[in-house]
Design an enzyme around this catalytic site. Structure first.
Site, PDB file in Angstrom:
ATOM      1  N   SER A 107     -14.975   2.238  -0.905  1.00  0.00           N
ATOM      2  CA  SER A 107     -15.145   1.815   0.488  1.00  0.00           C
ATOM      3  C   SER A 107     -16.383   2.495   1.077  1.00  0.00           C
ATOM      4  O   SER A 107     -17.153   1.870   1.820  1.00  0.00           O
ATOM      5  CB  SER A 107     -13.921   2.198   1.320  1.00  0.00           C
ATOM      6  OG  SER A 107     -12.884   1.275   1.149  1.00  0.00           O
ATOM      7  N   LYS A 134     -11.893   7.137   8.535  1.00  0.00           N
ATOM      8  CA  LYS A 134     -11.875   6.148   7.455  1.00  0.00           C
ATOM      9  C   LYS A 134     -10.521   6.184   6.791  1.00  0.00           C
ATOM     10  O   LYS A 134     -10.036   7.270   6.437  1.00  0.00           O
ATOM     11  CB  LYS A 134     -12.974   6.494   6.427  1.00  0.00           C
ATOM     12  CG  LYS A 134     -13.052   5.506   5.276  1.00  0.00           C
ATOM     13  CD  LYS A 134     -13.876   4.292   5.624  1.00  0.00           C
ATOM     14  CE  LYS A 134     -13.679   3.113   4.680  1.00  0.00           C
ATOM     15  NZ  LYS A 134     -12.539   2.220   5.082  1.00  0.00           N
ATOM     16  N   ASN A 190      -2.145  -4.207  -5.668  1.00  0.00           N
ATOM     17  CA  ASN A 190      -3.564  -3.979  -5.942  1.00  0.00           C
ATOM     18  C   ASN A 190      -3.810  -2.801  -6.896  1.00  0.00           C
ATOM     19  O   ASN A 190      -4.522  -2.936  -7.897  1.00  0.00           O
ATOM     20  CB  ASN A 190      -4.291  -3.756  -4.608  1.00  0.00           C
ATOM     21  CG  ASN A 190      -5.722  -3.336  -4.803  1.00  0.00           C
ATOM     22  OD1 ASN A 190      -6.031  -2.147  -4.842  1.00  0.00           O
ATOM     23  ND2 ASN A 190      -6.603  -4.292  -4.982  1.00  0.00           N
ATOM     24  N   GLN A 245      -5.554  11.673   3.893  1.00  0.00           N
ATOM     25  CA  GLN A 245      -6.851  10.989   3.829  1.00  0.00           C
ATOM     26  C   GLN A 245      -8.004  11.941   4.166  1.00  0.00           C
ATOM     27  O   GLN A 245      -9.098  11.825   3.611  1.00  0.00           O
ATOM     28  CB  GLN A 245      -6.844   9.807   4.809  1.00  0.00           C
ATOM     29  CG  GLN A 245      -7.879   8.729   4.502  1.00  0.00           C
ATOM     30  CD  GLN A 245      -7.460   7.791   3.395  1.00  0.00           C
ATOM     31  OE1 GLN A 245      -6.329   7.346   3.363  1.00  0.00           O
ATOM     32  NE2 GLN A 245      -8.357   7.475   2.477  1.00  0.00           N
ATOM     33  N   LYS A 286      -5.757   6.531   9.492  1.00  0.00           N
ATOM     34  CA  LYS A 286      -4.833   5.566   8.872  1.00  0.00           C
ATOM     35  C   LYS A 286      -4.196   4.766   9.989  1.00  0.00           C
ATOM     36  O   LYS A 286      -4.085   5.258  11.112  1.00  0.00           O
ATOM     37  CB  LYS A 286      -3.738   6.310   8.096  1.00  0.00           C
ATOM     38  CG  LYS A 286      -3.029   5.451   7.071  1.00  0.00           C
ATOM     39  CD  LYS A 286      -3.778   5.449   5.761  1.00  0.00           C
ATOM     40  CE  LYS A 286      -3.222   4.486   4.767  1.00  0.00           C
ATOM     41  NZ  LYS A 286      -3.865   4.670   3.440  1.00  0.00           N
ATOM     42  N   GLY A 320      -7.776  -1.736   3.528  1.00  0.00           N
ATOM     43  CA  GLY A 320      -6.435  -2.164   3.140  1.00  0.00           C
ATOM     44  C   GLY A 320      -5.550  -1.021   2.670  1.00  0.00           C
ATOM     45  O   GLY A 320      -6.004   0.100   2.446  1.00  0.00           O
ATOM     46  N   ASP A 321      -4.278  -1.300   2.561  1.00  0.00           N
ATOM     47  CA  ASP A 321      -3.267  -0.416   1.957  1.00  0.00           C
ATOM     48  C   ASP A 321      -2.093  -1.351   1.654  1.00  0.00           C
ATOM     49  O   ASP A 321      -2.312  -2.567   1.514  1.00  0.00           O
ATOM     50  CB  ASP A 321      -2.892   0.728   2.925  1.00  0.00           C
ATOM     51  CG  ASP A 321      -2.087   1.843   2.238  1.00  0.00           C
ATOM     52  OD1 ASP A 321      -2.698   2.671   1.543  1.00  0.00           O
ATOM     53  OD2 ASP A 321      -0.850   1.884   2.389  1.00  0.00           O
ATOM     54  N   LYS A 324      -8.682  13.856   0.986  1.00  0.00           N
ATOM     55  CA  LYS A 324      -9.147  12.913  -0.036  1.00  0.00           C
ATOM     56  C   LYS A 324     -10.596  12.513   0.233  1.00  0.00           C
ATOM     57  O   LYS A 324     -11.445  12.547  -0.668  1.00  0.00           O
ATOM     58  CB  LYS A 324      -8.248  11.669   0.010  1.00  0.00           C
ATOM     59  CG  LYS A 324      -8.500  10.656  -1.082  1.00  0.00           C
ATOM     60  CD  LYS A 324      -7.861   9.304  -0.784  1.00  0.00           C
ATOM     61  CE  LYS A 324      -6.373   9.379  -0.571  1.00  0.00           C
ATOM     62  NZ  LYS A 324      -5.746   8.023  -0.547  1.00  0.00           N
ATOM     63  N   THR A 333      -9.343   1.553  -6.814  1.00  0.00           N
ATOM     64  CA  THR A 333      -8.296   2.586  -6.788  1.00  0.00           C
ATOM     65  C   THR A 333      -7.659   2.711  -8.171  1.00  0.00           C
ATOM     66  O   THR A 333      -7.502   3.822  -8.699  1.00  0.00           O
ATOM     67  CB  THR A 333      -7.229   2.260  -5.723  1.00  0.00           C
ATOM     68  OG1 THR A 333      -7.898   1.945  -4.500  1.00  0.00           O
ATOM     69  CG2 THR A 333      -6.293   3.420  -5.520  1.00  0.00           C
TER      70      THR A 333
HETATM   71  P1  NDP Z   1       0.194  -3.559  -2.431  1.00  0.00           P
HETATM   72  O1  NDP Z   1       0.792  -4.029  -1.176  1.00  0.00           O
HETATM   73  O2  NDP Z   1      -0.882  -4.346  -3.080  1.00  0.00           O
HETATM   74  O3  NDP Z   1       1.328  -3.309  -3.527  1.00  0.00           O
HETATM   75  C1  NDP Z   1       2.376  -2.453  -3.275  1.00  0.00           C
HETATM   76  C2  NDP Z   1       3.318  -2.464  -4.465  1.00  0.00           C
HETATM   77  O4  NDP Z   1       4.266  -1.402  -4.330  1.00  0.00           O
HETATM   78  C3  NDP Z   1       4.127  -3.739  -4.562  1.00  0.00           C
HETATM   79  O5  NDP Z   1       4.444  -4.003  -5.900  1.00  0.00           O
HETATM   80  C4  NDP Z   1       5.376  -3.388  -3.762  1.00  0.00           C
HETATM   81  O6  NDP Z   1       6.512  -4.151  -4.109  1.00  0.00           O
HETATM   82  C5  NDP Z   1       5.588  -1.950  -4.157  1.00  0.00           C
HETATM   83  N1  NDP Z   1       6.252  -1.245  -3.069  1.00  0.00           N
HETATM   84  C6  NDP Z   1       5.816  -1.101  -1.804  1.00  0.00           C
HETATM   85  N2  NDP Z   1       6.709  -0.437  -1.063  1.00  0.00           N
HETATM   86  C7  NDP Z   1       7.729  -0.159  -1.887  1.00  0.00           C
HETATM   87  C8  NDP Z   1       8.946   0.514  -1.711  1.00  0.00           C
HETATM   88  N3  NDP Z   1       9.300   1.042  -0.521  1.00  0.00           N
HETATM   89  N4  NDP Z   1       9.754   0.642  -2.791  1.00  0.00           N
HETATM   90  C9  NDP Z   1       9.409   0.117  -3.990  1.00  0.00           C
HETATM   91  N5  NDP Z   1       8.258  -0.550  -4.218  1.00  0.00           N
HETATM   92  C10 NDP Z   1       7.424  -0.664  -3.174  1.00  0.00           C
HETATM   93  O7  NDP Z   1      -0.312  -2.072  -2.101  1.00  0.00           O
HETATM   94  P2  NDP Z   1      -1.392  -1.177  -2.889  1.00  0.00           P
HETATM   95  O8  NDP Z   1      -1.345  -1.444  -4.339  1.00  0.00           O
HETATM   96  O9  NDP Z   1      -2.677  -1.299  -2.161  1.00  0.00           O
HETATM   97  O10 NDP Z   1      -0.831   0.295  -2.588  1.00  0.00           O
HETATM   98  C11 NDP Z   1       0.073   0.957  -3.449  1.00  0.00           C
HETATM   99  C12 NDP Z   1       0.006   2.460  -3.223  1.00  0.00           C
HETATM  100  O11 NDP Z   1      -1.333   2.911  -3.455  1.00  0.00           O
HETATM  101  C13 NDP Z   1       0.339   2.926  -1.804  1.00  0.00           C
HETATM  102  O12 NDP Z   1       0.952   4.203  -1.874  1.00  0.00           O
HETATM  103  C14 NDP Z   1      -1.031   3.065  -1.148  1.00  0.00           C
HETATM  104  O13 NDP Z   1      -1.007   3.954  -0.061  1.00  0.00           O
HETATM  105  C15 NDP Z   1      -1.813   3.625  -2.322  1.00  0.00           C
HETATM  106  N6  NDP Z   1      -3.266   3.488  -2.258  1.00  0.00           N
HETATM  107  C16 NDP Z   1      -3.859   2.268  -2.093  1.00  0.00           C
HETATM  108  C17 NDP Z   1      -5.232   2.159  -2.074  1.00  0.00           C
HETATM  109  C18 NDP Z   1      -5.928   0.845  -1.987  1.00  0.00           C
HETATM  110  O14 NDP Z   1      -7.157   0.840  -2.061  1.00  0.00           O
HETATM  111  N7  NDP Z   1      -5.239  -0.268  -1.836  1.00  0.00           N
HETATM  112  C19 NDP Z   1      -6.086   3.354  -2.167  1.00  0.00           C
HETATM  113  C20 NDP Z   1      -5.370   4.588  -2.415  1.00  0.00           C
HETATM  114  C21 NDP Z   1      -4.013   4.623  -2.438  1.00  0.00           C
HETATM  115  P3  NDP Z   1       7.006  -5.316  -3.102  1.00  0.00           P
HETATM  116  O15 NDP Z   1       5.989  -6.391  -3.218  1.00  0.00           O
HETATM  117  O16 NDP Z   1       8.343  -5.676  -3.588  1.00  0.00           O
HETATM  118  O17 NDP Z   1       7.035  -4.700  -1.721  1.00  0.00           O
HETATM  119  O1  2IT Z   2      -5.065   5.450   0.790  1.00  0.00           O
HETATM  120  C1  2IT Z   2      -6.257   5.059   0.690  1.00  0.00           C
HETATM  121  O2  2IT Z   2      -7.140   5.828   0.306  1.00  0.00           O
HETATM  122  C2  2IT Z   2      -6.553   3.659   0.986  1.00  0.00           C
HETATM  123  N1  2IT Z   2      -5.642   2.899   1.277  1.00  0.00           N
HETATM  124  C3  2IT Z   2      -7.972   3.172   0.968  1.00  0.00           C
HETATM  125  C4  2IT Z   2      -8.685   3.549   2.230  1.00  0.00           C
HETATM  126  C5  2IT Z   2     -10.057   2.967   2.401  1.00  0.00           C
HETATM  127  O3  2IT Z   2     -10.610   3.181   3.484  1.00  0.00           O
HETATM  128  O4  2IT Z   2     -10.592   2.327   1.494  1.00  0.00           O
END
Ligand code: NDP
Ligand code: 2IT
Length: 450
Positions: A382, A94, A244, A115, A130, A169-170, A118, A213
């Site tokens: 999830s 997952k 997100n 993961q 992943k 998603g991520d 976690k 998240t």
């Molecule tokens: P999104 O794609 O929705 O948003 C990512 C954000 O981070 C955007 O604002 C993006 O800016 C910025 N960003 C991405 N890469 C870079 C970079 N190299 N340098 C600077 N800014 C950056 O992703 P999420 O919000 O889903 O994910 C954000 C973080 O949270 C990640 O580390 C992800 O692994 C983690 N995460 C996400 C989960 C989820 O459920 N979605 C769960 C647990 C952890 P720009 O648009 O300019 O690229």
């Molecule tokens: O980093 C993470 O925990 C996620 N991007 C969410 C993973 C999931 O299966 O919901």
């Protein structure tokens, strides 16, 4: 004693580095975990005899594949797709899918490794995985994103399933991408199943999954503050990212009475001293999720400050929520945060702090919630989506939110149990690593040499 552990960690890491050359993020994630775990494993030699750590750093399976697709001008584009099936000891693989030009094997192996711990912490039966691609969704039309997703899933579908591996998603993968991926899976396999999470509510998704998240990172922060008899009310929070996780961390912080003064994207950050309110946040959601524009536009609209090419860690705050990407806080940033009076970090992103930055936080004895604990609310929900899919019954918002909240409280308790040091300081890094490890390790021992 400390020197003996250092030697053993170095010896272990030398092998990991030799076997996985060039995968610096993977080395970083493994190093942090083994530093926490070696003393614990020394006290519990059964884990050493069963070579649990040696097995855990080797993915059960790594899939890499070609993803060809046609762009709007009729040109053939080729990307690389990946899925890391890291560990299935306690449940189906997952974990999310990341679409970003920086994606490579080492980054996805670090994310898959994190993961595993976690998912174990969530209390739900999920293994770790992943995947993703070096595809860049920025500037692509909806049709291009759809064709890419269809091609990606045409290959990935052979390897996943609701009892085998359940992606989500991520970075770069949100509701739109999950829709296209799900449509293609269903078409090829002729099955309507819970093979992906983060689905829309009309076709098998869970309420609160988009929020989970960010909400979870704030619930975790609340628990950390409680250990010092504090709460979120009136506190100044700095948030990075504007995707997100950032969006819903901001929403929950506003609800709990904190003031969020920054957001960012990869171009720069905005500083709004007045604080982001519900109306401004609604603008950000539309800007980022519908128009797919840049955060700078917020500064133009609301007369806030915009800092091009910079990160928000120099802004004075009580609380920091890094929610963008790995290694976004370096040692200097960490020192700046602590110097300016920040006393809590809750990581919405995965591994956003470099090892040197983590060292600064731990030495300063501030409240530091590492990603694998603080951002586990997303994958937890999830897991709740998978439960609802299996039951074929949806829960209400309140039901899902209450379960998410309770899971974050439980994760916090686990961290306190395994991370409290002799002087009373809660080392959440140690707590999360040991707490996440035990269940997976015991399952691996019970299942034999596999
Ligand atoms: P999104 O794609 O929705 O948003 C990512 C954000 O981070 C955007 O604002 C993006 O800016 C910025 N960003 C991405 N890469 C870079 C970079 N190299 N340098 C600077 N800014 C950056 O992703 P999420 O919000 O889903 O994910 C954000 C973080 O949270 C990640 O580390 C992800 O692994 C983690 N995460 C996400 C989960 C989820 O459920 N979605 C769960 C647990 C952890 P720009 O648009 O300019 O690229
Ligand atoms: O980093 C993470 O925990 C996620 N991007 C969410 C993973 C999931 O299966 O919901």
């Amino acid at each position: 004693m400390a020197e003996i552990f250092d030697l053993k960690v170095n010896e272990f890491m030398a092998k990991v580095i030799a076997k996985n050359p060039g995968e610096s993020e993977f080395h970083q994630a493994v190093q942090e975990v083994v530093e926490s775990l070696f003393p614990f494993i020394e006290e519990n030699p059964k884990y050493q005899h069963a070579k649990i750590l040696e097995r855990m750093v080797e993915p059960e399976r790594v899939l890499m594949f070609r993803v060809p697709w046609l762009d709007d001008s009729g040109q053939i584009q080729i990307n690389r797709g990946f899925r890391i099936q890291m560990n299935s000891a306690i449940g189906p693989y997952k974990g999310g899918l990341r679409f970003h030009p920086t994606v490579n094997l080492g980054i996805l192996k670090f994310l898959a490794f994190e993961q595993v711990f976690k998912n174990s912490l969530t209390t739900l039966p999920m293994g770790g995985g992943k995947g993703g691609s070096d595809f860049d969704p920025k500037g692509k039309s909806d049709n291009e994103v759809m064709r890419f997703c269809q091609s990606f899933m045409t290959e990935l579908q052979r390897f996943i399933g609701p009892d085998t591996d359940v992606p989500a998603g991520d970075i770069g993968v949100g509701g739109r991408e999950i829709g296209y991926l799900y449509g293609q899976y269903k078409r090829i396999r002729n099955e309507f199943t819970g093979v992906l999470t983060g689905k829309a509510i009309e076709w098998g998704g869970s309420l609160i999954r988009p929020e989970a998240t960010g909400y979870g990172a704030v619930y975790f922060a609340e628990e950390m503050l409680k250990t010092r008899k504090m709460d979120l009310k009136g506190k100044i929070a700095v948030v990075s990212g504007s995707g997100n996780v950032s969006q819903f961390a901001t929403q929950k912080l506003i609800q709990m009475g904190a003031k969020v003064v920054t957001l960012s994207d990869s171009s720069g950050f905005i500083y709004d001293a007045e604080g982001i309110d519900d109306e401004k946040l609604a603008y950000i959601l539309h800007l980022k999720n519908v128009r797919r524009g840049r955060i700078k536009e917020y500064a133009d609209k609301y007369n806030a400050k915009y800092f091009d090419g910079q990160t928000p860690w120099g802004i004075k705050c009580d609380l920091a929520f890094p929610c963008a990407t790995q290694n976004e806080i370096n040692e200097d940033d960490a020192r700046e945060l602590v110097k300016n009076g920040c006393y809590l970090i809750s990581e919405g992103a995965n591994m956003p702090s470099t090892p040197e930055a983590v060292e600064v936080f731990l030495e300063s004895k501030i409240l530091y919630g590492p990603g694998k604990a603080a951002n586990a609310g997303g994958v937890s929900t999830s897991g709740l989506e998978m439960t609802q899919n299996s039951m074929r019954l949806p829960w209400t918002r309140e039901e899902v939110d209450a379960r998410l909240h309770q899971i974050m409280v439980n994760i916090h308790e686990t961290c306190v149990k395994y991370g409290t040091e002799k002087d009373g300081y809660i080392n959440y890094v140690k707590g999360a690593n040991i707490g996440g490890f035990i269940k997976v390790a015991d399952a691996m021992i019970a299942q034999g040499v596999v």
